[in-house]
Design a protein around this motif. Structure first.
Motif, PDB file in Angstrom:
ATOM      1  N   THR A 106      -1.774   9.758  -7.954  1.00  0.00           N
ATOM      2  CA  THR A 106      -1.841  11.191  -8.278  1.00  0.00           C
ATOM      3  C   THR A 106      -1.301  11.975  -7.099  1.00  0.00           C
ATOM      4  OG1 THR A 106      -3.787  10.878  -9.666  1.00  0.00           O
ATOM      5  CG2 THR A 106      -3.347  13.110  -8.886  1.00  0.00           C
ATOM      6  N   LEU A 107      -0.304  12.833  -7.365  1.00  0.00           N
ATOM      7  CA  LEU A 107       0.308  13.646  -6.322  1.00  0.00           C
ATOM      8  C   LEU A 107       0.197  15.123  -6.704  1.00  0.00           C
ATOM      9  CD1 LEU A 107       3.581  11.627  -5.574  1.00  0.00           C
ATOM     10  CD2 LEU A 107       1.473  11.664  -4.224  1.00  0.00           C
ATOM     11  N   ALA A 108      -0.140  15.954  -5.704  1.00  0.00           N
ATOM     12  CA  ALA A 108      -0.179  17.397  -5.930  1.00  0.00           C
ATOM     13  C   ALA A 108       1.221  17.914  -6.196  1.00  0.00           C
ATOM     14  CB  ALA A 108      -0.795  18.098  -4.724  1.00  0.00           C
ATOM     15  N   ALA A 109       1.304  19.023  -6.965  1.00  0.00           N
ATOM     16  CA  ALA A 109       2.608  19.587  -7.293  1.00  0.00           C
ATOM     17  C   ALA A 109       3.347  19.996  -6.028  1.00  0.00           C
ATOM     18  CB  ALA A 109       2.437  20.772  -8.231  1.00  0.00           C
ATOM     19  N   GLY A 110       4.673  19.791  -6.023  1.00  0.00           N
ATOM     20  CA  GLY A 110       5.504  20.141  -4.870  1.00  0.00           C
ATOM     21  C   GLY A 110       6.232  18.929  -4.316  1.00  0.00           C
ATOM     22  N   ARG A 111       6.807  19.081  -3.113  1.00  0.00           N
ATOM     23  CA  ARG A 111       7.505  17.970  -2.444  1.00  0.00           C
ATOM     24  C   ARG A 111       6.500  17.145  -1.669  1.00  0.00           C
ATOM     25  NH1 ARG A 111      13.030  18.201  -2.006  1.00  0.00           N
ATOM     26  NH2 ARG A 111      12.966  17.029  -0.044  1.00  0.00           N
ATOM     27  N   GLN A 112       6.428  15.836  -1.962  1.00  0.00           N
ATOM     28  CA  GLN A 112       5.458  14.940  -1.342  1.00  0.00           C
ATOM     29  C   GLN A 112       6.174  13.725  -0.742  1.00  0.00           C
ATOM     30  OE1 GLN A 112       2.455  15.939  -1.054  1.00  0.00           O
ATOM     31  NE2 GLN A 112       2.476  17.627  -2.542  1.00  0.00           N
ATOM     32  N   ARG A 113       5.762  13.377   0.506  1.00  0.00           N
ATOM     33  CA  ARG A 113       6.317  12.212   1.207  1.00  0.00           C
ATOM     34  C   ARG A 113       5.279  11.103   1.207  1.00  0.00           C
ATOM     35  NH1 ARG A 113       6.315  13.817   6.340  1.00  0.00           N
ATOM     36  NH2 ARG A 113       7.535  12.015   7.068  1.00  0.00           N
TER      37      ARG A 113
ATOM     38  N   VAL B 194      12.401  -1.370  -2.899  1.00  0.00           N
ATOM     39  CA  VAL B 194      12.694  -2.725  -2.430  1.00  0.00           C
ATOM     40  C   VAL B 194      12.363  -2.812  -0.950  1.00  0.00           C
ATOM     41  CG1 VAL B 194      14.448  -4.518  -2.141  1.00  0.00           C
ATOM     42  CG2 VAL B 194      14.511  -3.004  -4.156  1.00  0.00           C
ATOM     43  N   LEU B 195      11.426  -3.713  -0.569  1.00  0.00           N
ATOM     44  CA  LEU B 195      10.981  -3.872   0.813  1.00  0.00           C
ATOM     45  C   LEU B 195      11.790  -4.991   1.490  1.00  0.00           C
ATOM     46  CD1 LEU B 195       7.117  -3.698   0.212  1.00  0.00           C
ATOM     47  CD2 LEU B 195       8.643  -1.842   0.913  1.00  0.00           C
ATOM     48  N   GLU B 196      12.254  -4.730   2.709  1.00  0.00           N
ATOM     49  CA  GLU B 196      12.998  -5.724   3.470  1.00  0.00           C
ATOM     50  C   GLU B 196      12.048  -6.476   4.397  1.00  0.00           C
ATOM     51  OE1 GLU B 196      16.111  -3.834   5.560  1.00  0.00           O
ATOM     52  OE2 GLU B 196      17.124  -3.066   3.743  1.00  0.00           O
ATOM     53  N   PRO B 197      12.213  -7.800   4.504  1.00  0.00           N
ATOM     54  CA  PRO B 197      11.342  -8.569   5.392  1.00  0.00           C
ATOM     55  C   PRO B 197      11.476  -8.107   6.840  1.00  0.00           C
ATOM     56  CG  PRO B 197      12.563 -10.004   3.919  1.00  0.00           C
ATOM     57  CD  PRO B 197      13.170  -8.640   3.760  1.00  0.00           C
TER      58      PRO B 197
ATOM     59  N   GLU C 248       9.880   4.830   3.400  1.00  0.00           N
ATOM     60  CA  GLU C 248       9.402   6.192   3.107  1.00  0.00           C
ATOM     61  C   GLU C 248      10.198   6.763   1.943  1.00  0.00           C
ATOM     62  OE1 GLU C 248       9.562  10.553   5.237  1.00  0.00           O
ATOM     63  OE2 GLU C 248       9.083   8.816   6.509  1.00  0.00           O
ATOM     64  N   ARG C 249       9.479   7.458   1.042  1.00  0.00           N
ATOM     65  CA  ARG C 249      10.126   8.107  -0.089  1.00  0.00           C
ATOM     66  C   ARG C 249       9.604   9.553  -0.221  1.00  0.00           C
ATOM     67  NH1 ARG C 249      13.254   4.605   0.075  1.00  0.00           N
ATOM     68  NH2 ARG C 249      13.851   3.082  -1.543  1.00  0.00           N
ATOM     69  N   THR C 250      10.472  10.452  -0.717  1.00  0.00           N
ATOM     70  CA  THR C 250      10.095  11.845  -0.986  1.00  0.00           C
ATOM     71  C   THR C 250      10.245  12.103  -2.477  1.00  0.00           C
ATOM     72  OG1 THR C 250      10.799  12.582   1.193  1.00  0.00           O
ATOM     73  CG2 THR C 250      10.562  14.275  -0.505  1.00  0.00           C
TER      74      THR C 250
ATOM     75  N   THR D 195       0.854  -1.185   0.000  1.00  0.00           N
ATOM     76  CA  THR D 195       0.000   0.000   0.000  1.00  0.00           C
ATOM     77  C   THR D 195       0.887   1.230   0.000  1.00  0.00           C
ATOM     78  OG1 THR D 195      -0.119   0.058   2.411  1.00  0.00           O
ATOM     79  CG2 THR D 195      -1.829  -1.181   1.264  1.00  0.00           C
ATOM     80  N   VAL D 196       0.386   2.304  -0.658  1.00  0.00           N
ATOM     81  CA  VAL D 196       1.114   3.568  -0.735  1.00  0.00           C
ATOM     82  C   VAL D 196       0.250   4.637  -0.072  1.00  0.00           C
ATOM     83  CG1 VAL D 196       2.290   5.223  -2.222  1.00  0.00           C
ATOM     84  CG2 VAL D 196       2.168   2.803  -2.884  1.00  0.00           C
ATOM     85  N   THR D 197       0.803   5.311   0.950  1.00  0.00           N
ATOM     86  CA  THR D 197       0.048   6.284   1.743  1.00  0.00           C
ATOM     87  C   THR D 197       0.763   7.628   1.733  1.00  0.00           C
ATOM     88  OG1 THR D 197      -0.682   4.504   3.200  1.00  0.00           O
ATOM     89  CG2 THR D 197      -0.979   6.759   3.998  1.00  0.00           C
ATOM     90  N   ALA D 198      -0.009   8.725   1.548  1.00  0.00           N
ATOM     91  CA  ALA D 198       0.545  10.074   1.636  1.00  0.00           C
ATOM     92  C   ALA D 198       0.695  10.445   3.099  1.00  0.00           C
ATOM     93  CB  ALA D 198      -0.358  11.062   0.924  1.00  0.00           C
TER      94      ALA D 198
END
Length: 813
Positions: free
Chosen positions: A351-358, A387-390, A370-372, A332-335
């Protein structure tokens, strides 16, 4: 109108013109459009003839009137009878009247305004006079005459005509008409003679002319000019009509808005799609905005001229599409900005709003990542694979109710249901909380690779809320769920609860209540109609520049004019339906001497003739319609409003575009306030009620107090003022407005017409587009006649006098 009366006949010389009753009223004047045209100064409508209850009467159309009846100046409407004489400009009409026909015989004597016949020179013959004898033809006589005298006579006549034409041309005044647009569709010139057009010039005789220009896309222009040889060119400029712009927007939400700003700063705003009316020709700045889109700005050229243009464009989304993948898939991907789930499982496009999003990637049995991202509007991009670690251990946390906040060792971790990746062999304090419920805590420790489910039931903390409604049968909703009607008590968790009360025909009532355990709260919900809500938000009384006070007048539908059965009714009081859709603020008082003197210090108040009318708080008189319009523009300038009248003083005209500036009331607005006052019943006949005489000391009219000043007074009534009274001296009407039924008559915004349009309901009427005179309504301190005291009585004029003033209107926002 009686069925027995058939016609009016005009006889002049050997000619006879018949007017049937359907053609009434008929107009007498020197203008070419007159029904009975007589010789005299050009371009004037002098009087009209009509019927009341089957009896003919004559009514003056000019003040002062050039017409006399039996030698007396025709200053008011008079009935006609056999043996009377109507005269104007040395023209006399003899009156004969029987049960079915009124005959007007024009005497043969030449008027001073008719063309003088040429003087025939005396003959050089022997001077012997020849008397004419009647010629009796017989069958026995054959007479032969020489044709030479006839030929000579024709030549002489032709030379005389040629000389007359040459004389007319050489003495005529050439004038060039310079018009904008350069080629008007219709040019009509009315005056004492018909000018001759030569190329771009016209040959005029001296005199006063009325010139009318008509062109598609422009307002009709009618102007009186005097031709005296002082000007070689006349300049006329027709006002272009406003146009409309239909604006549509593709791929935008319902909240999209557009604004048009003209070079003069005037602004038009609307929600799209929209048609924006009243746009004068020119370049406009266009701005558009909608949630989730980049704002747009540009220019648009409006042609106006009564035309409708269309403009359609699309906004750029203020967001980007991002392709996301994870290894393994299914995360799952959460803002993180608002804890909103953007994708239920990878791979996905988010869909991400313009700007820096985490954003946060989560998958059961794996550590969250977490990604920015740096996002640019209206683009599409692909993020690098995550890449997800167990996870060494995981804890699945659920609750009843769900959505409880979860903290892990005091740090917020999310809301249930939630899977937590935990470090094995370590103690964790898991705490759950939810509004309106008691918090719960658990301590857990997991082994490496262990997966555990933790389900916790939270105990609700309840409080009672009693809800009472008006109307009593309104329906009650708690958090969108119907709970019943009328008065009821509900037990609710001690967290914010949204209570809504609803009934068709009323505006929803809504309030958020937080119950308190062990304590009963009472909530009273009273519903209001949309009209009640709207009126409650409007100020009923406002003020304006120069100490003016105004009262709110709501819209309404009513009948304007008077019934044919009403006593003293005049022909110009045609009964018709009117609907006012725009509320307005009407002046509480007529404009006073002090208020007008702030605008024009040297104004002549008239106190030299009637001293009592010159008081500072008395209504101003001796003002023309142009004076009243100029005062309104002056007030608008003081308050920073757009003037309601255009042009220069002396030639002010109503602005064809509605403005927020002060102005005179329209005739419909004045009638609605004076006669109806928002009631739905029959219109009032007089300001004080249905019958004469007035109530004691209720209105300022011609009473016994004015006996030393006036010859015609109302016996048995006393108001205490010989002339005008200070404004507000008498009780106001139900709207809180004073003196609509007395003190001074009042100038109105509309041009005057004797025949209002009666087909269908007239919506927000503003009178004819052009004219010479303006409407005057309301009795004055000089009036005692029952007909003139009626609120339906209509008068007109353009010049000031001792009994006419005005009040003003302030448009609502």
């Amino acid at each position: 109108m009686s069925d027995a009366f058939n016609a009016i006949v005009w006889r002049h010389g050997a000619n006879e013109v018949r007017f049937d009753v359907e053609a009434l009223p008929i107009m007498i004047g020197t203008v070419s459009a007159a029904d009975i045209r007589i010789s005299g100064p050009g371009g004037q409508s002098i009087a009209q003839i009509d019927l009341v209850d089957g009896k003919p009467f004559v009514q003056p159309l000019l003040r002062p009137s050039p017409m006399t009846l039996d030698g007396e100046v025709l200053s008011a409407t008079r009935s006609l009878a056999s043996g009377q004489q109507l005269s104007a400009f040395d023209v006399t009409l003899d009156v004969q009247h029987d049960a079915t026909t009124l005959v007007l015989t024009q005497q043969a004597a030449a008027s001073a305004f008719e063309t003088v016949p040429p003087v025939i020179a005396e003959s050089d013959d022997d001077g012997e006079s020849v008397s004419a004898t009647a010629w009796q033809p017989t069958v026995d006589v054959v007479q032969t005459r020489s044709k030479r005298p006839l030929v000579i006579g024709a030549i002489v006549a032709a030379l005389a005509l040629f000389a007359a034409v040459i004389g007319w041309i050489t003495t005529a005044i050439p004038v060039r008409l310079e018009t904008s647009p350069a080629q008007p569709a219709v040019v009509r010139i009315d005056g004492p003679s018909s000018p001759i057009q030569l190329a771009d010039r016209y040959l005029f005789r001296k005199g006063v002319y009325t010139i009318t220009l008509q062109s598609p896309g422009y307002a009709d222009l009618t102007q009186r000019v005097e031709i005296d040889g002082s000007k070689s060119a006349l300049v006329f400029e027709q006002r272009p009509l406003p146009g409309a712009l239909i604006v549509t927007l593709a791929d935008a939400g319902a909240d999209a808005r557009v604004a048009l700003t003209a070079t003069d700063g005037s602004r038009h705003e609307a929600t799209l799609p929209a048609q924006i009316d009243g746009l004068l020709p020119g370049s406009y700045t266009l701005e558009a905005a909608a949630a989730g889109f980049v704002d747009f700005a540009g220019t648009v050229d409006v042609v106006g001229l009564g035309k409708t243009q269309q403009l359609s464009f699309a906004l750029v989304p203020d967001a980007a599409q991002v392709d996301v993948v994870s290894e393994p898939a299914g995360a799952t991907v959460t803002a993180l900005s608002d804890n909103q789930v953007l994708a239920d499982a990878t791979p996905a496009t988010i869909t991400l709003a313009a700007g820096r999003q985490r954003v946060l990637y989560q998958l059961d049995g794996y550590k969250p990542v977490e990604r920015t991202y740096e996002v640019f509007a209206n683009t599409r991009d692909a993020a690098s694979p995550v890449v997800l670690e167990p996870a060494d251990a995981s804890l699945r946390v659920t609750s009843r109710p769900s959505g409880a906040s979860v903290t892990l060792n005091g740090s917020y971790s999310g809301r249930t249901p939630l899977t937590l990746a935990l470090e094995p062999g370590r103690n964790y304090d898991v705490r759950l909380s939810s509004p309106g419920h008691a918090a719960a805590s658990r301590r857990v420790a997991l082994r490496s690779g262990q997966q555990r489910n933790l389900d916790i039931r939270l105990d609700a903390r309840l409080g009672d809320v009693t809800i009472r409604t008006v109307p009593v049968d309104a329906e009650i909703f708690v958090n969108g769920e119907s709970r019943g009607r009328g008065t009821l008590t509900v037990s609710l968790p001690a967290e914010p609860q949204r209570i809504t009360v609803r009934k068709p025909g009323f505006v929803d009532w809504e309030k958020t209540v937080t119950p308190r355990p062990g304590f009963t709260q009472t909530v009273d919900a009273t519903l209001k109609t949309p009209q009640q809500v709207a009126e409650a938000s409007i100020k009923q009384a406002v003020s304006g520049a120069n100490d003016h006070a105004f009262r709110y007048v709501r819209p309404g539908t009513f009948k304007q004019g008077s019934s044919r059965r009403e006593a003293n009714r005049r022909a110009n009081e045609v009964l018709h339906d009117v609907r006012i859709t725009r509320a307005y603020y009407l002046g509480v008082h007529e404009v006073t001497n002090a208020q007008f003197s702030a605008f024009r210090e040297n104004h002549t108040r008239g106190g030299d003739v009637y001293p009592s009318i010159a008081g500072d708080n008395n209504p101003v008189v001796n003002v023309s319609w142009q004076d009243a319009a100029a005062y309104c523009n002056w007030l608008s300038e003081k308050d920073g409003l757009q003037p309601a009248y255009t042009g220069e003083y002396g030639s002010l005209l109503p602005n064809p575009v509605r403005t927020d500036g002060y102005r005179l009331p329209t005739e419909a607005e004045w009638v609605w306030a004076a006669r109806y006052e928002g009631a739905s019943g029959t219109a009032k006949r007089y300001g004080w009620g249905p019958d004469m005489p007035p109530k004691k000391e209720s209105v300022n009219i011609a009473d016994v107090t004015a006996e030393d000043l006036l010859t015609n007074i109302l016996r048995g009534y006393r108001d205490g003022f010989p002339a005008t009274a200070p404004v507000g001296s008498f009780s106001p009407n139900a709207l809180g407005v004073h003196d609509l039924d007395g003190n001074v008559s009042e100038w109105l915004h509309d041009y005057y017409t004797g025949r209002p349009v009666t087909s269908g309901p007239q919506i927000d009427p503003r009178g004819p587009a052009a004219g010479e005179d303006h409407v005057i309504r309301g009795p004055s301190w000089r009036d005692a006649n029952a007909g003139r005291l009626r609120l339906a009585y209509r008068d007109f004029g353009k010049d000031g006098d001792i009994q006419t003033g005005f009040r003003i209107v302030k448009p609502t926002p």
